[in-house]
Structures are given as C-alpha cells and as structure tokens.
Design a protein around this motif. Sequence first.
Motif, PDB file in Angstrom:
ATOM      1  N   GLY A  58       0.767  -1.347  -0.037  1.00 21.17           N
ATOM      2  CA  GLY A  58       0.082  -0.057  -0.210  1.00 21.17           C
ATOM      3  C   GLY A  58       0.855   1.095  -0.087  1.00 21.17           C
ATOM      4  O   GLY A  58       0.710   2.107  -0.674  1.00 21.17           O
ATOM      5  N   ALA A  59       2.080   1.138   0.906  1.00 14.81           N
ATOM      6  CA  ALA A  59       2.690   2.385   0.790  1.00 14.81           C
ATOM      7  C   ALA A  59       3.650   2.595  -0.477  1.00 14.81           C
ATOM      8  O   ALA A  59       3.835   3.690  -0.833  1.00 14.81           O
ATOM      9  CB  ALA A  59       3.697   2.060   1.919  1.00 14.81           C
ATOM     10  N   SER A  62       0.948   4.189  -2.782  1.00  9.91           N
ATOM     11  CA  SER A  62       0.675   5.577  -2.489  1.00  9.91           C
ATOM     12  C   SER A  62       1.979   6.518  -2.936  1.00  9.91           C
ATOM     13  O   SER A  62       1.754   7.708  -3.490  1.00  9.91           O
ATOM     14  CB  SER A  62       0.625   5.624  -0.895  1.00  9.91           C
ATOM     15  N   GLN A  63       3.161   6.008  -3.042  1.00 15.65           N
ATOM     16  CA  GLN A  63       4.240   6.816  -3.361  1.00 15.65           C
ATOM     17  C   GLN A  63       4.218   7.130  -4.854  1.00 15.65           C
ATOM     18  O   GLN A  63       4.410   8.256  -5.356  1.00 15.65           O
ATOM     19  CB  GLN A  63       5.642   5.991  -2.969  1.00 15.65           C
ATOM     20  N   GLU A  66       1.617   9.687  -5.478  1.00 16.28           N
ATOM     21  CA  GLU A  66       1.853  11.112  -5.022  1.00 16.28           C
ATOM     22  C   GLU A  66       2.839  11.529  -5.972  1.00 16.28           C
ATOM     23  O   GLU A  66       2.882  12.752  -6.480  1.00 16.28           O
ATOM     24  CB  GLU A  66       2.619  10.857  -3.653  1.00 16.28           C
ATOM     25  N   ALA A 111      -4.534  -2.486  -3.448  1.00 11.78           N
ATOM     26  CA  ALA A 111      -4.052  -0.945  -3.413  1.00 11.78           C
ATOM     27  C   ALA A 111      -4.133  -0.311  -4.532  1.00 11.78           C
ATOM     28  O   ALA A 111      -4.450   0.797  -4.605  1.00 11.78           O
ATOM     29  CB  ALA A 111      -2.440  -0.879  -2.771  1.00 11.78           C
ATOM     30  N   TYR A 115      -7.038   3.044  -8.627  1.00 14.89           N
ATOM     31  CA  TYR A 115      -6.383   3.715  -9.477  1.00 14.89           C
ATOM     32  C   TYR A 115      -6.312   3.031 -11.026  1.00 14.89           C
ATOM     33  O   TYR A 115      -6.459   3.892 -11.944  1.00 14.89           O
ATOM     34  CB  TYR A 115      -4.773   4.036  -9.334  1.00 14.89           C
TER      35      TYR A 115
END
Length: 244
Positions: A58-59, A62-63, A66, A111, A115
């Motif tokens: 998930g991290a 997210s990166q 971002e 995750a 998107y």
Amino acid sequence: MNRFAGKIALVTGGRSGIGQAIAKRLRQEGARVFTAQRGPEVDFEGIEADLGNPDSPGAVVSQVIEAAGKLDVLVNNAGMMQESTVEDMSVEDWQNNLMVNLTAPFLMIKAALPYLRKTRGSIVNVGSIEGLGSNPGHAAYCASKAGLHGLTRAVAVDHGAEGIRCNAIAPGWIDTELNMSFINSMPDPEAFRRNIGNIHPVGRTGTPDEVAALVAFLAAEESGFITGQVYTVDGGRMAKLSLP
C-alpha cells in the motif's frame, strides 16, 4: 513502438533479472517506470520496500500516485524461492514464502485497483511453470505460484467489467543472473548448460528480454480482449514428455 507513451507503470522486483528486463522494455516503449524492491534502484524511479511486510504494498502504490498522479500498469514480479519439502519446512518459512509470492501481489493489486479503475489499466503477474508442475523440494514456491495463477483469474473475473485486465506469465528456465550463478557453481558448467538446454524443444534456455516482450504485449491496449490467462514461456519444456 511507443505503446506506453504517457503511461505510468509499477514493476516490483525491478532491480535485476526478469523484473529489470520488464522495466526496461516498458520504458523503451514510452512508460514512466517505477520499481519497488529491497534497496535502492538508480536506473528507474526506485522505491525501497520489503514486500515481506504487509504494510509495504500500500505504501508503494501511494508513493507512485503521489509522484505521478495515476497508475496504468502493475507488474507483480518480485518473488522468492526456498528449497524445502513440506515435512522439513517450518510454518514461519512457509508463511514468509506465501507472503512474498502471493500475499504481496494480492495487497499490491488491492491498493492499485482504485487507480487502475480510473485508467482502465492492466495487471501482469509473474508466476512460474512451477505453478503448473513441480521440481523437487519446492513445496512453498509451487503452492504460492499456483495461487498467484488462481488470483490472476479471480481478479480478471471480478474486475473485467471495470476495464481492468489481469493476466499472468509462467516462465521456465530463464538466463537471469541468479540462474547463471547457479550454473557457474556446478562442477562442469558447460555440461550443465548443454543438459538444461536439451530438455527444451527449442534447444536452449530463455532470456529475460523474451519474457519482457510478452509482458509488454499483455500490458498494452492491443491485447484488450485478453484477460484471466496464464501464458507459459518455457521453450516448450512443459509440452515435452520424458522418454519412455
């Protein structure tokens, strides 16, 4: 070709071997490529991640969001293989193998789905011919890769109506740095190379670039009617029966 112009791709395990070849191929065809793996990666936009940690997928996604604002292609390539039979393997080692090879792709897909839904994106999972058959002492690896093939079909079925496609490839013996090091550790490397080549109808082992070419095709819009499939890339090895 420029099939991925303006596209954002994420490749796990992109620092070496098959993953690096996939990342290079997508970039050559126009994609902006992020990779996720242990340690730094200087050739691409690398994200350091321990995919044995359930918080990492998930991290990582997210990166990417971002930095790039969207995601078009997800390639779950990172994996591990630990030699052991069922009898000899500890529960801890079993769970670690399944975490990296199966649960991490599940969490990465989970995750990424919001998107990929927006971009009508594509997922390619890197399975193995050992998800179809087995070499000795590879219990956890075979189970996890067979599970990844099943996950591929489930995601394709559940999310196809949203424009998301999910396919897998099942490579056989590919000339990665790891496999080459293994061959060179043999008492007679040249004899081993001849023998391993002879089990393939094409008379040789495969290259990472040959695997990457199929991944690029499956990720591209031209394969828009292909989903839920597992493509064997093994030089005909699984089609060849042993001699009577």
